[in-house]
Design a protein around this motif. Structure first.
Motif, PDB file in Angstrom:
ATOM      1  N   ALA A 201      -3.508   5.560 -12.448  1.00  0.00           N
ATOM      2  CA  ALA A 201      -3.252   5.495 -13.891  1.00  0.00           C
ATOM      3  C   ALA A 201      -1.815   5.082 -14.171  1.00  0.00           C
ATOM      4  O   ALA A 201      -1.547   4.295 -15.096  1.00  0.00           O
ATOM      5  N   ARG A 202      -0.882   5.601 -13.398  1.00  0.00           N
ATOM      6  CA  ARG A 202       0.528   5.234 -13.608  1.00  0.00           C
ATOM      7  C   ARG A 202       0.762   3.760 -13.284  1.00  0.00           C
ATOM      8  O   ARG A 202       1.527   3.069 -13.976  1.00  0.00           O
ATOM      9  N   ASP A 203       0.107   3.265 -12.251  1.00  0.00           N
ATOM     10  CA  ASP A 203       0.220   1.838 -11.940  1.00  0.00           C
ATOM     11  C   ASP A 203      -0.413   0.993 -13.036  1.00  0.00           C
ATOM     12  O   ASP A 203       0.102  -0.078 -13.387  1.00  0.00           O
ATOM     13  N   ALA A 204      -1.530   1.471 -13.587  1.00  0.00           N
ATOM     14  CA  ALA A 204      -2.150   0.764 -14.706  1.00  0.00           C
ATOM     15  C   ALA A 204      -1.216   0.734 -15.904  1.00  0.00           C
ATOM     16  O   ALA A 204      -1.062  -0.307 -16.568  1.00  0.00           O
ATOM     17  N   ARG A 205      -0.564   1.861 -16.191  1.00  0.00           N
ATOM     18  CA  ARG A 205       0.373   1.904 -17.319  1.00  0.00           C
ATOM     19  C   ARG A 205       1.517   0.906 -17.117  1.00  0.00           C
ATOM     20  O   ARG A 205       1.912   0.195 -18.057  1.00  0.00           O
ATOM     21  N   SER A 206       2.056   0.855 -15.920  1.00  0.00           N
ATOM     22  CA  SER A 206       3.143  -0.082 -15.641  1.00  0.00           C
ATOM     23  C   SER A 206       2.707  -1.509 -15.912  1.00  0.00           C
ATOM     24  O   SER A 206       3.436  -2.299 -16.537  1.00  0.00           O
ATOM     25  N   PHE A 207       1.513  -1.841 -15.492  1.00  0.00           N
ATOM     26  CA  PHE A 207       0.988  -3.189 -15.737  1.00  0.00           C
ATOM     27  C   PHE A 207       0.761  -3.441 -17.224  1.00  0.00           C
ATOM     28  O   PHE A 207       1.114  -4.496 -17.758  1.00  0.00           O
ATOM     29  N   LEU A 208       0.169  -2.467 -17.914  1.00  0.00           N
ATOM     30  CA  LEU A 208      -0.101  -2.643 -19.343  1.00  0.00           C
ATOM     31  C   LEU A 208       1.187  -2.816 -20.135  1.00  0.00           C
ATOM     32  O   LEU A 208       1.219  -3.536 -21.142  1.00  0.00           O
ATOM     33  N   GLN A 209       2.259  -2.190 -19.695  1.00  0.00           N
ATOM     34  CA  GLN A 209       3.528  -2.282 -20.412  1.00  0.00           C
ATOM     35  C   GLN A 209       4.275  -3.572 -20.117  1.00  0.00           C
ATOM     36  O   GLN A 209       4.991  -4.095 -20.977  1.00  0.00           O
ATOM     37  N   THR A 210       4.125  -4.099 -18.886  1.00  0.00           N
ATOM     38  CA  THR A 210       4.934  -5.242 -18.467  1.00  0.00           C
ATOM     39  C   THR A 210       4.128  -6.506 -18.197  1.00  0.00           C
ATOM     40  O   THR A 210       4.697  -7.599 -18.194  1.00  0.00           O
ATOM     41  N   GLY A 211       2.819  -6.348 -17.945  1.00  0.00           N
ATOM     42  CA  GLY A 211       2.008  -7.501 -17.572  1.00  0.00           C
ATOM     43  C   GLY A 211       2.107  -7.864 -16.111  1.00  0.00           C
ATOM     44  O   GLY A 211       1.499  -8.829 -15.652  1.00  0.00           O
ATOM     45  N   LYS A 212       2.873  -7.083 -15.342  1.00  0.00           N
ATOM     46  CA  LYS A 212       3.042  -7.364 -13.910  1.00  0.00           C
ATOM     47  C   LYS A 212       3.120  -6.061 -13.131  1.00  0.00           C
ATOM     48  O   LYS A 212       3.503  -5.021 -13.662  1.00  0.00           O
ATOM     49  N   ILE A 213       2.723  -6.141 -11.866  1.00  0.00           N
ATOM     50  CA  ILE A 213       3.002  -5.078 -10.891  1.00  0.00           C
ATOM     51  C   ILE A 213       3.855  -5.730  -9.819  1.00  0.00           C
ATOM     52  O   ILE A 213       3.506  -6.766  -9.264  1.00  0.00           O
ATOM     53  N   PHE A 214       4.974  -5.115  -9.511  1.00  0.00           N
ATOM     54  CA  PHE A 214       5.924  -5.768  -8.618  1.00  0.00           C
ATOM     55  C   PHE A 214       5.816  -5.291  -7.166  1.00  0.00           C
ATOM     56  O   PHE A 214       6.533  -5.763  -6.310  1.00  0.00           O
ATOM     57  N   THR A 215       4.888  -4.335  -6.916  1.00  0.00           N
ATOM     58  CA  THR A 215       4.660  -3.911  -5.536  1.00  0.00           C
ATOM     59  C   THR A 215       3.464  -4.703  -5.039  1.00  0.00           C
ATOM     60  O   THR A 215       2.356  -4.218  -5.148  1.00  0.00           O
ATOM     61  N   LEU A 216       3.656  -5.928  -4.534  1.00  0.00           N
ATOM     62  CA  LEU A 216       2.490  -6.768  -4.347  1.00  0.00           C
ATOM     63  C   LEU A 216       1.637  -6.359  -3.164  1.00  0.00           C
ATOM     64  O   LEU A 216       0.803  -5.512  -3.368  1.00  0.00           O
ATOM     65  N   PRO A 217       1.700  -6.662  -1.908  1.00  0.00           N
ATOM     66  CA  PRO A 217       0.314  -6.623  -1.524  1.00  0.00           C
ATOM     67  C   PRO A 217      -0.254  -5.239  -1.364  1.00  0.00           C
ATOM     68  O   PRO A 217      -1.431  -5.059  -1.551  1.00  0.00           O
ATOM     69  N   ALA A 218       0.557  -4.204  -1.063  1.00  0.00           N
ATOM     70  CA  ALA A 218      -0.052  -2.905  -0.809  1.00  0.00           C
ATOM     71  C   ALA A 218       0.907  -1.798  -1.194  1.00  0.00           C
ATOM     72  O   ALA A 218       2.113  -1.924  -1.076  1.00  0.00           O
ATOM     73  N   ALA A 219       0.287  -0.683  -1.640  1.00  0.00           N
ATOM     74  CA  ALA A 219       1.070   0.536  -1.913  1.00  0.00           C
ATOM     75  C   ALA A 219       0.405   1.684  -1.203  1.00  0.00           C
ATOM     76  O   ALA A 219      -0.790   1.879  -1.324  1.00  0.00           O
ATOM     77  N   THR A 220       1.169   2.432  -0.412  1.00  0.00           N
ATOM     78  CA  THR A 220       0.584   3.542   0.317  1.00  0.00           C
ATOM     79  C   THR A 220       0.386   4.727  -0.623  1.00  0.00           C
ATOM     80  O   THR A 220       1.308   5.135  -1.308  1.00  0.00           O
TER      81      THR A 220
END
Length: 323
Positions: free
Chosen positions: A300-319
């Motif tokens: 959900a927090r990653d979704a919020r970051s994307f919804l606010q910015t339009g991008k996720i900057f941790t590209l291929p994988a997040a542990t």
């Protein structure tokens, strides 16, 4: 391999007590009492009465669950995001408390997109972000193509969209004769197997979760409806043109995937990544087909970051270390 799995299931059926065999239906009144709350509402759309919840304030975020699931799959996301967003989630046709459309034998994508569009029209929703898991993801990206004027951002969690093998349990339930048997009987142990197979860490699957999934399959008409959904999916699973239009999507899109997803594996995610024009990607180590259930706070927090910015900057994988 399939014959071994079939023999195992038959043996388990013979050993399972009648109370958990899923013979007969649960009264809709009882299920409604157990699986609604003060946010639950019902809205008539053509011949369907759709169960949905509308919570929070802010920009609209619409959430679509996966196959054989319900709007409850998003509980963790709603808890995390309702302070910033107006979140609308619904039980899709043939699922949850919505139940089947009495006129439908197949639930093709045109039908699902049309029902979603009419539902949103009735709520007066003209702009939204849209997130969907599995079958809900398939509906989501097709809806974004159908109504690009409405969808501002798109989140696909382990989404269907390209030809692939069907998960065994769904393939099994769609077979001739077996499918007809499944409309009459849905043992709890099989539902539990299905849920555990969708998790990367099946220790997170408790009895309460399995009971909810099982109970909602016993809504009158849902077993037949689900078999029809499985058969629709099977008919499309080897369609070589299934994902041809993904490349037409222009809305910013986030792909969220569990690295241990055996139902819609990472190679499907890579096809989305290749074809989408404006895409960000995040994957979770040790997580399966339903990140919003298995890792609700982080996803959900990653979704919020994307919804606010339009991008996720941790590209291929997040542990994923847990919530």
């Amino acid at each position: 391999m399939k014959s071994i799995q079939l023999l195992l299931m038959i043996s388990l059926l013979a050993l399972t007590g009648c109370a958990s065999m899923g013979v007969g239906s649960r009264p809709l009144s009882e299920l409604t009492q157990n699986y609604t709350n003060e946010q639950s509402k019902f809205l008539a759309v053509d011949d369907l009465v759709i169960h949905y919840r509308d919570e929070g304030q802010g920009p609209v975020l619409v959430l679509l669950h996966g196959v054989a699931s319900s709007l409850h799959t998003w509980d963790g996301w709603v808890d995390e995001l309702k302070g910033s967003y107006r979140i609308i989630r619904l039980d899709l046709p043939a699922h949850g408390l919505t139940g089947p459309d009495p006129k439908m034998e197949r639930y093709n994508i045109g039908y699902m997109v049309d029902k979603l569009d009419k539902f949103l029209n009735k709520l007066g929703v003209n702009k939204m972000s849209l997130a969907g898991n599995s079958l809900g993801g398939y509906i989501s990206w097709n809806y974004a193509l159908h109504r690009p004027d409405r969808v501002e951002k798109l989140i696909l969690l382990d989404s269907a969209g390209y030809p692939q093998d069907m998960p065994f349990i769904m393939d099994f339930a769609s077979w001739p004769v077996i499918g007809e048997m499944s409309t009459l009987m849905m043992p709890r142990f099989m539902v539990g197997m299905n849920v555990r197979a969708a998790y990367g860490d099946d220790s997170k699957v408790d009895d309460k979760l399995v009971h909810r999934y099982h109970d909602l399959t016993l809504r009158p008409g849902n077993r037949k409806g689900l078999v029809n959904v499985f058969r629709t999916m099977k008919e499309q699973s080897d369609n070589p043109h299934l994902g041809d239009r993904v490349a037409e999507i222009r809305v910013p899109t986030l792909l969220i995937w569990g690295e241990e997803d055996e139902w819609v594996p990472l190679d499907i995610m890579e096809r989305f990544r290749r074809d989408l024009a404006n895409v960000s990607v995040i994957t979770y180590e040790g997580v399966g087909h339903m990140p919003m259930e298995e890792l609700p706070v982080q996803s959900a927090r990653d979704a919020r970051s994307f919804l606010q910015t339009g991008k996720i900057f941790t590209l291929p994988a997040a542990t994923a270390s847990g919530d």
